[in-house]
Design a protein around this motif. Structure first.
Motif, short mmCIF file in Angstrom:
data_model
loop_
_atom_site.label_atom_id
_atom_site.label_comp_id
_atom_site.label_asym_id
_atom_site.label_seq_id
_atom_site.Cartn_x
_atom_site.Cartn_y
_atom_site.Cartn_z
N THR A 150 2.03 62.75 54.33
CA THR A 150 2.61 62.81 55.88
C THR A 150 2.19 61.26 56.34
O THR A 150 1.32 60.58 55.79
N HIS A 186 7.03 67.95 56.83
CA HIS A 186 7.03 66.64 57.87
C HIS A 186 8.68 66.65 58.17
O HIS A 186 9.40 66.78 57.64
N ASN A 198 11.93 65.87 58.34
CA ASN A 198 12.70 64.92 57.21
C ASN A 198 12.03 64.55 56.09
O ASN A 198 12.55 63.76 55.29
N VAL A 199 10.81 64.95 55.82
CA VAL A 199 10.32 64.95 54.52
C VAL A 199 10.13 66.26 53.49
O VAL A 199 9.46 67.10 54.29
N LEU A 246 13.07 61.88 51.50
CA LEU A 246 13.42 61.57 52.78
C LEU A 246 14.66 62.43 53.05
O LEU A 246 15.76 61.66 52.20
N ASN A 282 17.82 59.49 61.60
CA ASN A 282 16.42 60.28 61.20
C ASN A 282 15.77 59.66 60.31
O ASN A 282 14.54 59.51 60.27
N ARG A 312 12.17 57.83 60.36
CA ARG A 312 10.95 58.20 59.63
C ARG A 312 10.39 57.04 58.79
O ARG A 312 9.22 56.72 58.67
N GLU A 356 8.36 55.12 61.25
CA GLU A 356 7.07 55.75 61.56
C GLU A 356 6.12 55.47 60.44
O GLU A 356 4.92 55.10 60.73
N TYR A 357 6.60 55.58 59.29
CA TYR A 357 5.74 55.28 58.07
C TYR A 357 5.07 53.77 58.30
O TYR A 357 4.12 53.35 58.00
#
Length: 381
Positions: free
Chosen positions: A206, A310, A312-313, A333, A339, A343, A346-347
């Protein structure tokens, strides 16, 4: 190369075999050098930062050298096991490839499993592997910089090299360094990584947990006066809409046999059998994990969304991944381009700059990813 806040590097996967579902014999294509050449040309022309070269039948250094003339800008990231070449010989190979390619070589430092290295004739206990590796890469770098004095250590002894025009003489021009990428999760592995690597890699997790891991590793590097970059590995299903992406994920899951699913899941069960694995023994209290286990034990595959850990994970056909015991190499992903881009950002906010991606078939999905995803991200080429 830039270091803009928010910019990411996207690498692809260059390997064989290929196919719609290469983890299943029925979904695996026979591939040859012509296929690798076509794949490399696609990666290069589409604007990926480079490619991770898969380990297996083909030697990565040989593949990289063979594809230099087919490409003009992409970097090649082959695995290098310390000890399979003399550090002086590897320095000569690196100097040759860097000069011929314009500096497009990266090394994926792999210390491997005991059985893997033993098969190559290298026998070191786990922690000693890292001590040997540190000594090996120090010797490699000293030779590659053009030093020619004797190098004597606990594991290695390189005689003083003649200062003439022989193959191991100092290079006539300043060499282009080869950035070192790699991983290591055990205490010995992390200590080795922070003293050696330029880019530290980890299997996906995550964003918060991966970011916390990278923060810990980064702090150890900073204590040595070093600064690392960080990267991770994802499979990818990106489509114009969420519905299309998850429909394809479900199709991939249905193309995976129960036997293959059990085999892939076995990598994440800490030596336990499917019947003998008890999540509560490892502090895991997640009803989705229980549903996955129940489905496999009943001869079925889990529901596709029970494998989303998580937004889309997705753990994909490997079925378990980090919500059971550890990060997994088969993590995906999955989602719309918007989206998936969200992500990745976000990472990136949690410290990940380098993303090694793949989707099968590799050429088709490389094109799809470039078309849908590239316009939505700040890319470092």
């Amino acid at each position: 190369m830039t270091d803009r806040d928010g910019a990411v590097r996207l690498l692809w996967y260059l390997t064989s075999p290929d196919g719609p579902t290469p983890w299943e014999p029925a979904g695996r294509w026979p591939t040859d050098f012509g296929h690798l050449r076509e794949l490399a040309r696609a990666i290069d022309s589409l604007g990926y930062y480079g490619a991770l070269l898969g380990t297996g039948r083909d030697d990565g250094l040989t593949v990289a050298a063979a594809l230099l003339a087919e490409t003009g800008r992409m970097r090649f990231l082959p695995a290098v096991y310390p000890g399979l070449h003399s550090p002086a010989k590897l320095a000569q190979i690196a100097d040759t490839v860097q000069r011929f390619s314009g500096g497009r070589l990266l090394f994926n430092v792999v210390n491997g499993q005991d059985a893997t290295l033993a098969g190559y004739g290298v026998h070191h206990p786990h922690d000693e592997r890292y001590a040997f590796s540190a000594e090996y890469w120090d010797a490699y770098r000293r030779v590659h910089r053009g030093e020619h004095q004797e190098i004597r250590g606990t594991h290695l002894h390189l005689a003083e090299r003649p200062d003439d025009e022989g193959p191991l003489s100092p290079w006539p021009n300043d060499p282009v360094p080869v950035p070192l990428w790699g991983a290591g999760t055990s205490p010995a592995g992390v200590a080795h990584s922070v003293g050696l690597l330029d880019t530290y890699l980890s299997f996906a997790d995550t964003p918060e947990r991966l970011g916390a891991k990278f923060a810990r590793v980064g702090a150890q590097a900073e204590a040595l006066g070093r600064r690392l970059e960080f990267g991770t590995r994802f499979q990818l299903i990106v489509r114009p809409t969420e519905e299309e992406a998850w429909a394809h994920a479900e199709e991939l899951l249905h193309r995976t046999s129960h036997a293959t699913a059990v085999e892939l899941a076995g990598w994440n069960l800490r030596g336990r059998t499917l019947e003998g694995f008890r999540p509560e023994e490892f502090g895991i209290e997640d009803p989705r994990v229980e549903r996955r286990l129940a489905a496999l034990r009943a001869g079925r595959l889990p529901e596709v969304r029970d494998l989303e850990v998580h937004p889309n994970v997705w753990t994909g056909p490997s079925l378990f991944g980090f919500d059971v015991v550890s990060p997994a190499s088969g993590t995906y992903l999955v989602g719309s381009a918007e989206n998936v881009a969200a992500r990745i950002r976000e990472y990136r906010a949690h410290g990940v700059r380098n993303f090694i991606l793949s989707g099968f078939p590799l050429i088709e999905e490389a094109h799809r990813t470039a078309e849908l995803l590239f316009p939505l991200l700040d890319l470092d080429h």
